[in-house]
Structure formats: structure tokens, C-alpha cells
Design a protein around this motif. Sequence first.
Motif, PDB file in Angstrom:
ATOM      1  N   ASN A  14       0.797  -1.227   0.000  1.00 18.85           N
ATOM      2  CA  ASN A  14       0.000   0.000   0.000  1.00 18.85           C
ATOM      3  C   ASN A  14       0.826   1.272   0.000  1.00 18.85           C
ATOM      4  O   ASN A  14       0.290   2.350  -0.231  1.00 18.85           O
ATOM      5  CB  ASN A  14      -0.948   0.024   1.198  1.00 18.85           C
ATOM      6  CG  ASN A  14      -1.949  -1.115   1.120  1.00 18.85           C
ATOM      7  OD1 ASN A  14      -2.205  -1.645   0.048  1.00 18.85           O
ATOM      8  ND2 ASN A  14      -2.481  -1.499   2.269  1.00 18.85           N
ATOM      9  N   VAL A  15       2.112   1.166   0.305  1.00 16.82           N
ATOM     10  CA  VAL A  15       2.930   2.374   0.326  1.00 16.82           C
ATOM     11  C   VAL A  15       4.112   2.261  -0.635  1.00 16.82           C
ATOM     12  O   VAL A  15       4.255   3.070  -1.549  1.00 16.82           O
ATOM     13  CB  VAL A  15       3.446   2.682   1.756  1.00 16.82           C
ATOM     14  CG1 VAL A  15       4.260   3.969   1.741  1.00 16.82           C
ATOM     15  CG2 VAL A  15       2.287   2.781   2.718  1.00 16.82           C
TER      16      VAL A  15
ATOM     17  N   PRO B 256       3.120   1.430  -4.589  1.00 13.47           N
ATOM     18  CA  PRO B 256       2.516   2.590  -5.249  1.00 13.47           C
ATOM     19  C   PRO B 256       3.514   3.722  -5.497  1.00 13.47           C
ATOM     20  O   PRO B 256       3.534   4.313  -6.572  1.00 13.47           O
ATOM     21  CB  PRO B 256       1.426   3.026  -4.277  1.00 13.47           C
ATOM     22  CG  PRO B 256       1.069   1.802  -3.550  1.00 13.47           C
ATOM     23  CD  PRO B 256       2.318   0.991  -3.441  1.00 13.47           C
ATOM     24  N   TRP B 257       4.358   3.980  -4.528  1.00 12.62           N
ATOM     25  CA  TRP B 257       5.310   5.078  -4.717  1.00 12.62           C
ATOM     26  C   TRP B 257       6.386   4.713  -5.737  1.00 12.62           C
ATOM     27  O   TRP B 257       6.891   5.586  -6.435  1.00 12.62           O
ATOM     28  CB  TRP B 257       5.914   5.523  -3.388  1.00 12.62           C
ATOM     29  CG  TRP B 257       5.029   6.526  -2.721  1.00 12.62           C
ATOM     30  CD1 TRP B 257       4.158   6.286  -1.708  1.00 12.62           C
ATOM     31  CD2 TRP B 257       4.869   7.903  -3.067  1.00 12.62           C
ATOM     32  NE1 TRP B 257       3.465   7.429  -1.383  1.00 12.62           N
ATOM     33  CE2 TRP B 257       3.878   8.442  -2.207  1.00 12.62           C
ATOM     34  CE3 TRP B 257       5.437   8.745  -4.026  1.00 12.62           C
ATOM     35  CZ2 TRP B 257       3.459   9.769  -2.273  1.00 12.62           C
ATOM     36  CZ3 TRP B 257       5.032  10.067  -4.083  1.00 12.62           C
ATOM     37  CH2 TRP B 257       4.043  10.576  -3.216  1.00 12.62           C
TER      38      TRP B 257
ATOM     39  N   PHE C 121       5.688   2.992  -8.337  1.00 12.60           N
ATOM     40  CA  PHE C 121       4.965   3.241  -9.590  1.00 12.60           C
ATOM     41  C   PHE C 121       4.966   4.729  -9.945  1.00 12.60           C
ATOM     42  O   PHE C 121       5.043   5.105 -11.105  1.00 12.60           O
ATOM     43  CB  PHE C 121       3.505   2.768  -9.472  1.00 12.60           C
ATOM     44  CG  PHE C 121       3.344   1.278  -9.588  1.00 12.60           C
ATOM     45  CD1 PHE C 121       4.440   0.461  -9.805  1.00 12.60           C
ATOM     46  CD2 PHE C 121       2.086   0.694  -9.478  1.00 12.60           C
ATOM     47  CE1 PHE C 121       4.290  -0.924  -9.905  1.00 12.60           C
ATOM     48  CE2 PHE C 121       1.935  -0.676  -9.593  1.00 12.60           C
ATOM     49  CZ  PHE C 121       3.039  -1.476  -9.804  1.00 12.60           C
ATOM     50  N   ILE C 122       4.828   5.560  -8.920  1.00  8.14           N
ATOM     51  CA  ILE C 122       4.730   6.999  -9.163  1.00  8.14           C
ATOM     52  C   ILE C 122       6.098   7.595  -9.473  1.00  8.14           C
ATOM     53  O   ILE C 122       6.222   8.551 -10.245  1.00  8.14           O
ATOM     54  CB  ILE C 122       4.094   7.704  -7.935  1.00  8.14           C
ATOM     55  CG1 ILE C 122       2.633   7.241  -7.770  1.00  8.14           C
ATOM     56  CG2 ILE C 122       4.161   9.212  -8.072  1.00  8.14           C
ATOM     57  CD1 ILE C 122       2.022   7.614  -6.446  1.00  8.14           C
TER      58      ILE C 122
ATOM     59  N   LEU D 261       7.791   9.013 -13.164  1.00 16.03           N
ATOM     60  CA  LEU D 261       7.220  10.227 -13.727  1.00 16.03           C
ATOM     61  C   LEU D 261       7.468  11.422 -12.806  1.00 16.03           C
ATOM     62  O   LEU D 261       7.775  12.527 -13.270  1.00 16.03           O
ATOM     63  CB  LEU D 261       5.715  10.029 -13.950  1.00 16.03           C
ATOM     64  CG  LEU D 261       5.099  10.857 -15.058  1.00 16.03           C
ATOM     65  CD1 LEU D 261       5.820  10.649 -16.356  1.00 16.03           C
ATOM     66  CD2 LEU D 261       3.628  10.516 -15.226  1.00 16.03           C
TER      67      LEU D 261
ATOM     68  N   LEU E  20       1.308   3.607 -14.782  1.00 12.17           N
ATOM     69  CA  LEU E  20       1.694   3.130 -13.445  1.00 12.17           C
ATOM     70  C   LEU E  20       1.312   4.153 -12.375  1.00 12.17           C
ATOM     71  O   LEU E  20       0.693   3.809 -11.361  1.00 12.17           O
ATOM     72  CB  LEU E  20       3.210   2.887 -13.392  1.00 12.17           C
ATOM     73  CG  LEU E  20       3.738   1.666 -14.147  1.00 12.17           C
ATOM     74  CD1 LEU E  20       5.267   1.656 -14.117  1.00 12.17           C
ATOM     75  CD2 LEU E  20       3.202   0.387 -13.531  1.00 12.17           C
ATOM     76  N   ALA E  21       1.667   5.413 -12.625  1.00 15.64           N
ATOM     77  CA  ALA E  21       1.393   6.452 -11.625  1.00 15.64           C
ATOM     78  C   ALA E  21      -0.108   6.633 -11.433  1.00 15.64           C
ATOM     79  O   ALA E  21      -0.595   6.750 -10.310  1.00 15.64           O
ATOM     80  CB  ALA E  21       2.045   7.771 -12.053  1.00 15.64           C
TER      81      ALA E  21
ATOM     82  N   ALA F 113      -1.525   3.815  -9.366  1.00 10.64           N
ATOM     83  CA  ALA F 113      -1.206   3.984  -7.951  1.00 10.64           C
ATOM     84  C   ALA F 113      -2.104   5.042  -7.322  1.00 10.64           C
ATOM     85  O   ALA F 113      -2.614   4.867  -6.210  1.00 10.64           O
ATOM     86  CB  ALA F 113       0.261   4.364  -7.784  1.00 10.64           C
ATOM     87  N   LEU F 114      -2.339   6.135  -8.049  1.00  9.78           N
ATOM     88  CA  LEU F 114      -3.123   7.238  -7.488  1.00  9.78           C
ATOM     89  C   LEU F 114      -4.616   6.942  -7.479  1.00  9.78           C
ATOM     90  O   LEU F 114      -5.346   7.419  -6.615  1.00  9.78           O
ATOM     91  CB  LEU F 114      -2.857   8.517  -8.274  1.00  9.78           C
ATOM     92  CG  LEU F 114      -1.488   9.145  -8.025  1.00  9.78           C
ATOM     93  CD1 LEU F 114      -1.180  10.198  -9.063  1.00  9.78           C
ATOM     94  CD2 LEU F 114      -1.428   9.737  -6.621  1.00  9.78           C
TER      95      LEU F 114
ATOM     96  N   LYS G 233      -4.509   2.717  -5.297  1.00 11.26           N
ATOM     97  CA  LYS G 233      -3.762   2.431  -4.067  1.00 11.26           C
ATOM     98  C   LYS G 233      -3.789   3.603  -3.099  1.00 11.26           C
ATOM     99  O   LYS G 233      -3.720   3.423  -1.887  1.00 11.26           O
ATOM    100  CB  LYS G 233      -2.312   2.062  -4.421  1.00 11.26           C
ATOM    101  CG  LYS G 233      -2.196   0.750  -5.146  1.00 11.26           C
ATOM    102  CD  LYS G 233      -2.571  -0.385  -4.203  1.00 11.26           C
ATOM    103  CE  LYS G 233      -2.891  -1.636  -4.971  1.00 11.26           C
ATOM    104  NZ  LYS G 233      -3.478  -2.662  -4.093  1.00 11.26           N
TER     105      LYS G 233
ATOM    106  N   PRO H 154      -1.598   5.824  -1.904  1.00  6.24           N
ATOM    107  CA  PRO H 154      -0.641   5.770  -0.795  1.00  6.24           C
ATOM    108  C   PRO H 154      -0.630   7.100  -0.050  1.00  6.24           C
ATOM    109  O   PRO H 154      -1.076   8.110  -0.605  1.00  6.24           O
ATOM    110  CB  PRO H 154       0.699   5.540  -1.513  1.00  6.24           C
ATOM    111  CG  PRO H 154       0.503   6.141  -2.851  1.00  6.24           C
ATOM    112  CD  PRO H 154      -0.937   5.902  -3.197  1.00  6.24           C
TER     113      PRO H 154
ATOM    114  N   GLU I 156      -1.460  -8.478  -7.394  1.00  4.49           N
ATOM    115  CA  GLU I 156      -1.691  -7.065  -7.688  1.00  4.49           C
ATOM    116  C   GLU I 156      -1.227  -6.685  -9.094  1.00  4.49           C
ATOM    117  O   GLU I 156      -1.873  -5.924  -9.798  1.00  4.49           O
ATOM    118  CB  GLU I 156      -0.986  -6.190  -6.646  1.00  4.49           C
ATOM    119  CG  GLU I 156      -1.661  -6.200  -5.290  1.00  4.49           C
ATOM    120  CD  GLU I 156      -3.119  -5.777  -5.357  1.00  4.49           C
ATOM    121  OE1 GLU I 156      -3.407  -4.736  -5.962  1.00  4.49           O
ATOM    122  OE2 GLU I 156      -3.984  -6.512  -4.829  1.00  4.49           O
ATOM    123  N   LEU I 157      -0.089  -7.233  -9.472  1.00  3.06           N
ATOM    124  CA  LEU I 157       0.450  -6.924 -10.791  1.00  3.06           C
ATOM    125  C   LEU I 157      -0.499  -7.401 -11.890  1.00  3.06           C
ATOM    126  O   LEU I 157      -0.740  -6.716 -12.883  1.00  3.06           O
ATOM    127  CB  LEU I 157       1.822  -7.579 -10.953  1.00  3.06           C
ATOM    128  CG  LEU I 157       2.704  -6.977 -12.043  1.00  3.06           C
ATOM    129  CD1 LEU I 157       3.157  -5.586 -11.636  1.00  3.06           C
ATOM    130  CD2 LEU I 157       3.898  -7.886 -12.308  1.00  3.06           C
TER     131      LEU I 157
ATOM    132  N   MET J 125      -3.541  -5.215 -12.204  1.00  3.65           N
ATOM    133  CA  MET J 125      -3.254  -3.984 -12.929  1.00  3.65           C
ATOM    134  C   MET J 125      -3.130  -4.232 -14.434  1.00  3.65           C
ATOM    135  O   MET J 125      -3.774  -3.563 -15.231  1.00  3.65           O
ATOM    136  CB  MET J 125      -1.968  -3.361 -12.395  1.00  3.65           C
ATOM    137  CG  MET J 125      -1.607  -2.055 -13.056  1.00  3.65           C
ATOM    138  SD  MET J 125      -0.162  -1.304 -12.318  1.00  3.65           S
ATOM    139  CE  MET J 125       1.134  -2.343 -12.968  1.00  3.65           C
TER     140      MET J 125
END
Lengths: 316, 296
Positions: free
Chosen positions: A28-29, A32-33, A35-36, A39, B107-108, B111-112, B115, B117, B199-200, B203
Motif C-alpha cells: 500500500n505504500v 505505489p510510490w 509506480f509513481i 514520472l 503506473l502512476a 497507484a493514485l 492504491k 498511498p 496485484e500486478l 493492474m
Amino acid sequence: MAVLTQKKPTTLVEKFNDQTWRRKFVNNVLIPWIFIAPLLIIHLYVVAIPAVQGIYMSLTDWKGVGMNVNFVGLENYRELFFEDETFGKALSNNILWMAFFLTVPFILALFCATMLSQVRRGGMLYRSILFIPYVLASVVTATIWKNLLNPQRGIGAAVDNILGLEGVFGVAYLGRTDSALMSIAFIDNWQFWGFLMILFLAAMQSIPPVLYDAAKIDGANRWQEFRHVTLPGIRPILVFMFMMVAIFSFLAFDYIFLLTQGGPGGASEVIATQLYKNAFFRFQAGYGAAQGVVISIFAGFIILIFVTVKRRGWDI
Amino acid sequence: MSAIGNVSLRDTVLQRGRSRERGRLLVFNHVVLLALTAFAVIPLVVVAFNSVKTNLEIGQNPLGPPVNVVVENFPNAWDKGNFATTMSNSIIYVVATIAAELVFGGLAAYALARKKPPGSDLLMLYFLVASTVPLWMYIVPLFVQINFLKVKIGVDARILLIMVYVATRAPLSIFLLRSYMIDLPTELEDAARVDGANELQVMTRIVFPLTKPGFLTVGLVVGLGVWNEFLLALTFIHDPKQYPVTTSFYKFVDRFDRDWALTSAGAIIIIFPVMVLFLSLQRQFIEGLAEGGVKL
């Protein structure tokens, strides 16, 4: 049972040794980060960090080359607003540009979208053709229109020819101080307005037809229909595009640089073309950076106006 | 009962009145629309005409249809304008930017959207604010940074330009893709998880395929933008072997200023791929660009 009585992890070490917590953290942390991150890192490197550097650079006399950097405070800004007459000219050209783009394309697009929204047959074809200029590259559009506005071989000369005149319409629109800026605005608008029209058309088509029927029953004429049904119906996109176009007016660069480079004699110079020359041709990086900050302040100011107006819930 | 009768009567009257009015007014509408269509198309027709004339003929007849059609302008322009090189450069810029934008943006956005985070609200705020920062605010320092990477570290300028393209279009792709993903119902993903997908897999097998229209929109908006882009390419690419079509055409027109036949053919060469794509994907283009323009 053992699971139920297990102590909840509190310290970092305990947390890290606890498998459930660790899995949750990873899922969960951490992931995701991750992934972010790509970019975000690229964006920080290309936009955020240089933007902050730009503010600092605008407070120096750096030339853009060499190591000689002196902090000069607000000197660049003082020079811009109180000494540099060419900047005053550029700023007023930006405002003229804004006046043009907040009226001409909007009126054209509103009118055309209204016409098009009533047409059923051929509507899609019109829509596609009117959109074509918007997908063209600015270099190509500029070249096409440079030829069409040529004093000897362009449209003006052809009109003169038909009317039996000489040199009345066939003038160097881009080469004269009184017409250069508005000619460039005309060309830019030729490419741009179809886009605005499509946005308005889409908004008009989502207005419930019932509203038009109701207006008819109340005896509204076509203007009243437009004024009291169409305009309120497309208000959100209209206001948003007003803001965007106002901002774009301070960023204008491509067509001016391509067609006149700001000439003749600074007649079509805007802040962005001046900035580009100062920073990349004249070794005045600090001064150019200050102009960049000024442009951003204008853009920010426009956004602020619209946000404030929206907050107050004004009926626009 | 009578009320219903009244309404339907009124409806028919209105309907008839309206269709009669429409029949009359449509002539005016079509006249206006045809005039505006001509305004949009005639400049392009003139270029197309000039691209198949000789310069001699353009001198006598700069706007009308060609008397003798010559096709030599195209191979001439192709060679003199270095289109073989610049076209492939532009394709590299477009494809690489789209690929990076879709992968990183996807991907971003995932996540946003899914997920969330800790810190994601702050991140969205960052991208919202950053998207309003004009290029002019950071172009001078960015030039210094890019130049440093290029000259001192020896990074290929093409990679750096692609990086700049990806960054400047990042807010658009994140907002657009995220909004598409948020609109998806979560049931499908839950069902996949129940079936044992990790999870992968959720997605890549569930969310991304269902967000295809969003990816297509971002791809079209970004691709067209990069193909047509001028300012950043002008600023960061100085080796003619690395020019995209736009900056190369700019220099080309500068050099062959008086050779309208040649430059018109060059213009057609640049327009052609975009037109083919536009005409085959009209709806996606128009709706995608409209959406992209409004989202940001």
C-alpha cells in the motif's frame, strides 16, 4: 488463537519484523510510490527544480555562459518595468494579442457551433473539416500563410488583380509595423478557432432539447434562445476556455517567432520572443529568466482571478 | 386526460413549426458553414496545388489549380529537406514519448486511482499547480541543465528531448488516465483477486485493458503534440542529424525561401502522415483532443 493474542507492533523494528504489517507497507505504500516515482522524478527534474532555479536566476546578472554570477536583487525587474521600452512594447502587444484572442475566435466559434448544432445532414463532415487546421504543425501553417500573404503572389495581389487595382490589398501584411502583429494573430487564429468550436459544439449538444422547446413556448426569438438557453448551457466550458486563452496569450511564441521574429522593428514583439532572444541569442540569461517569472506572474494572476470569481459563486 | 391531449397537440404544433423553421434556416446555416469550411480548406488546397507546379508556373499562377502536374517536387524536397532522416527522428520522438508516457503515466495513475498511498493528495496538488507553471518560467535553467547533461556527461540529446516531452505532458496523462481508472467499477478487480490474481496481474490484466480508451486518448494527444512540436526541439536539438521534421522544415524554408514548389511539397510531406491518421481516426482525434484540452 496465537494470532489474536499477538501484540500489535509499535516500534519500527517490531513493525518491520511483523509480517502482516510488512506486507501491507509494501503493497500500500512502497509499491505505489515506486509506480509513481519515474514520472515524478522526471517531472521534478525538468519542471520543478528549474522553475525554482529560474526565480533565483532572475535575481542575478548571469550571462548564460561562464562562472561570473552576481546577485543583483530586483535589478532585472526594475530594468524591465522602468527602463526597457522594448519590454513595454512587448507587454502591450501581449495585451493586444489577448484582446484579439478573447474576442475573434470566441465569436467565430460560438457562431459556427450554433449553426452546426442545428444541422443534421453533413454535420460530422463539417466538424471534421473545420477541425483539420488544428492538427497541423505551426511551422507548416506559418509557411502556408506566409506565401498566401505575399504582396506579389498572395491573396491580396489576386484581389487587386480582379478589381484592377495595384498595391491596395497586395501589401506586405507581415512586413508592415501597423499590420504585422494582427496578421500573425489572424494566422494563429485560423489554426486555433476550430478547436474552440468543437468544444462549444460538444457542450451545446449536451443541452437538453426540452429547454429549447420551453423557450419556444415562451415565445423566445433566436437571439433570446441563444442568450438564455445556449450560453448558460455552455457556461462552464466557455469560462474555462476564457481563462485558458487569456493565459495562452501571455505565452504566445511559435507563430511570432516563425513569421516575423518580432519584427519589423519590434512591432510584433511579445514577452516570450524577447525572452528567447535575451536568453539564447544575447547572453542575458538572468534578464530572460526575469521575463519568464513575469510571464508566470501574469498567468498566475489570471488563474487567481478565475478562482476567486468561482469561489464567490458569481454567475458567470 | 385533456392535459395530455393538450401537450401532445402542442408538441405536434411545435414540431411542425420547428421543422418548417429549420427547413428555412438550414439554407443560411449551410451557407455559413460552407464559407467557414472553405476558409479552413482553401489554404491547404493552394499548398497542394503549388506542390505539383513548377516554380515558373507558380510565378504566373500562384493560387489556382496546376495546368501541368509535375511530381518532381516531392523527391526533390525529400532529398533537399533531409526528410529520410528527419522523418525517422520525428517518429522516434513520437513513439518513444508515447511509450514512456503511457507506461509511466499508467503506473502512476494506477497507484493514485487505486492504491492512494499516503501523500497522494499532496502529489495531485503538486501536479495541478505544476501544470499551470508556464514553460517560460523554467526554460532558461532547464536549458543549462540539459546542456550540462549533453556536453559534460555525454547523454544523447534525443533522449533528453524525449525526457522533456514526457515531463511536460505528465500532468495531462496522470489526470486523464486516473479519471478513467477511477470511473471503473472495482468489482472486476475484486473478482480477479478472489480468483487468485496478484496485484500486478490485476493492474495489467484488468485495469489497463479496461482503460484502453484513456490510453488511446493520451497517446493521440501526446503523439500529435510531439510531431508538431517546435519550440523545445528548437531549443534542445542543435545537430541537424537529430532534427525532427518541424525544426528541420523551419531551416529548409529559410534556405529555399523563394522556391515555393519545393517548400510546398515539403509542407505536404509533413502534413500527410497526420492527415492519414486524422482521417482514419476522426472521432478519436476530435474527442481525444477536446478532452485533453479541457482536462488541461
